[in-house]
Design a protein around this motif. Structure first.
Motif: not given
Length: 321
Positions: A210-215, A202-208, A242-255
């Motif tokens: 992530l690029r669908r939600h934040a390229e 489950a952890s490996s699938a969630l990390l892989a 979903d909570a883990i995914r939001h914590a890892l993809t919210a407010d990302l520095p660009q780039p």
């Protein structure tokens, strides 16, 4: 040596034809033939200038054009500090003896032009400021050379007046760590109590995913393998994916410079605490404390919610009734 000096002074005093004053200073005026400067009494006896300002003004007037008369140069020459000399220069500026302006040279460099006027009251309005030089009668004839042009004003680079130094007691020195100072150790990645195959998958699938939600968060297989324990620790604490995914993809520095380091940092510092158990949420029972009362009949203490009689007195009263 002292005796000879006193004798010479006594002979000089006898040559004064005017009557000597009963007190105060007595002048022995010997004419100068070289190395002298004419100073006006308006400067030497100025009523508003300090003694330091008068002395520095006389010193500057005695120097040739082009001499360094900045704060650093005067501090190296005299025993007064930079604060005292800077204050004296400001006094001379206030009363018109000293003029300091910032000018730009032909090469683009900014310098401080310092001009000293020996008679501020006689300065023509709108005219050029000319630095007069003392006329000295040489004792011997001087060979004629090429003509010397008068100097109007010398552009001398000079640092701006520095502020007064602050005592060390009011502002303690700030110690800045050197660039070679060791960095604090990095906090370790969270680890689950047991990394089961289900948690790993489950952890490996969630990390892989992530690029669908934040390229920007494209991770290689090695990065995913290293970050799997951190995600497993979140899942083990019943954190929704979903909570883990939001914590890892919210407010990302660009780039993001390093997606793997960014995710590792957020998995470490944003780790939620474990969910409390049912027993932790049970309200604490409060023990009711019955206050002490004094018996109205025997004055003995007993516990009751309201005043009255103790158990023994109540029994006696019931028996009598």
């Amino acid at each position: 040596m002292d005796t000879q000096h006193d004798i010479a002074l006594a002979h000089a005093l006898t040559g004064i034809h005017e009557p000597l004053p009963p007190s105060g200073v007595i002048h022995v005026a010997i004419p100068h033939t070289s190395r002298f400067t004419i100073v006006g009494n308006h400067l030497a006896q100025h009523a508003e200038l300090s003694l330091t300002a008068i002395g520095i003004g006389v010193h500057i007037q005695s120097l040739p054009a082009g001499s360094q008369v900045g704060i650093k140069a005067l501090t190296a020459r005299f025993a007064e500090g930079e604060t005292t000399i800077a204050s004296a220069l400001r006094e001379l500026e206030t009363h018109g003896y000293l003029h300091r302006t910032r000018v730009r040279l032909a090469n683009g460099r900014m310098v401080t032009r310092t001009v000293f006027c020996n008679r501020p009251g006689a300065l023509p309005r709108g005219g050029a400021v000319v630095v007069p030089m003392p006329v000295v009668a040489p004792p011997a004839p001087v060979p004629v050379g090429p003509p010397v042009l008068p100097v109007v004003a010398a552009a001398v680079p000079e640092p701006a007046p520095e502020p007064a130094p602050v005592p060390e007691e009011s502002h303690p020195p700030v110690r800045v760590p050197p660039r070679t100072a060791p960095k604090p150790p990095r906090r370790p990645l969270p680890q689950p109590r047991e990394l089961t195959p289900e948690l790993r998958r489950a952890s490996s699938a969630l990390l892989a995913d992530l690029r669908r939600h934040a390229e920007e968060l494209v991770l290689c297989e090695q990065d995913i393998e290293e970050l799997v324990p951190g995600v497993a620790a979140w899942l083990e604490r019943d954190t929704p994916p979903d909570a883990i995914r939001h914590a890892l993809t919210a407010d990302l520095p660009q780039p993001p410079r390093s997606p793997a380091k960014l995710i590792r940092h957020r998995l470490t510092v944003l780790l939620p605490p474990p969910l409390p158990g049912t027993s932790d949420l049970t309200p604490v029972r409060r023990t009711v404390v019955i206050p002490l009362q004094n018996c109205d009949r025997c004055d003995h203490a007993f516990r009751a919610t309201s005043p009255g009689h103790c158990r023994g007195c109540r029994s006696e009263l019931l028996g009598a009734a």
